[in-house]
Design a protein around this motif. Structure first.
Motif, short mmCIF file in Angstrom:
data_model
loop_
_atom_site.label_atom_id
_atom_site.label_comp_id
_atom_site.label_asym_id
_atom_site.label_seq_id
_atom_site.Cartn_x
_atom_site.Cartn_y
_atom_site.Cartn_z
N LEU A 11 43.87 43.66 46.97
CA LEU A 11 44.58 44.25 47.96
C LEU A 11 43.79 44.09 49.06
CD1 LEU A 11 47.34 45.74 48.63
CD2 LEU A 11 46.13 47.89 48.09
N ARG A 12 42.39 44.32 49.25
CA ARG A 12 41.54 44.32 50.33
C ARG A 12 41.68 43.00 51.08
NH1 ARG A 12 40.37 46.53 55.16
NH2 ARG A 12 38.51 46.12 55.45
N VAL A 13 41.52 41.89 49.92
CA VAL A 13 41.58 40.58 50.62
C VAL A 13 42.71 40.24 50.94
CG1 VAL A 13 41.62 38.03 49.88
CG2 VAL A 13 39.86 39.56 48.81
N VAL A 14 43.89 40.51 50.85
CA VAL A 14 45.06 40.08 51.13
C VAL A 14 45.32 40.91 52.50
CG1 VAL A 14 47.74 40.68 50.90
CG2 VAL A 14 46.34 39.78 48.99
N GLU A 15 44.99 42.20 52.78
CA GLU A 15 44.90 42.83 53.83
C GLU A 15 44.09 42.35 54.92
OE1 GLU A 15 43.69 47.24 55.72
OE2 GLU A 15 43.74 46.97 53.52
N ILE A 16 43.09 41.81 54.74
CA ILE A 16 42.11 41.03 55.58
C ILE A 16 42.78 39.64 56.18
CG2 ILE A 16 40.05 39.82 56.03
CD1 ILE A 16 38.79 41.90 54.11
N MET A 40 39.44 45.93 40.42
CA MET A 40 39.96 44.59 40.53
C MET A 40 40.73 44.47 41.38
SD MET A 40 38.73 41.80 39.73
CE MET A 40 39.15 39.98 39.67
N ALA A 41 42.09 45.21 41.13
CA ALA A 41 43.44 45.20 41.89
C ALA A 41 43.20 45.71 43.43
CB ALA A 41 44.42 46.12 41.14
#
Length: 50
Positions: A6-11, A1-2
């Motif tokens: 993190l991937r969404v924030v990076e995108i 989940m984390a």
């Protein structure tokens, strides 16, 4: 989940594609358009050099 969060924030925070080449082309077109101002037809304005 984390990892997914993190991937969404990076995108979200990665910069979009670079538009420098397109801006350079647009600048050349604008310059050519300014230089050709006053010519009656395209054939006489095509002899201009950048």
């Amino acid at each position: 989940m984390a990892y997914q969060n993190l991937r969404v924030v990076e995108i979200i925070f990665t910069p979009p594609l670079k538009t420098r080449p397109l801006e350079g082309t647009n600048n050349k077109i604008k310059t050519l358009h300014k230089m050709a101002y006053g010519f009656r037809d395209i054939s006489s304005s095509l002899n201009l050099k950048l």
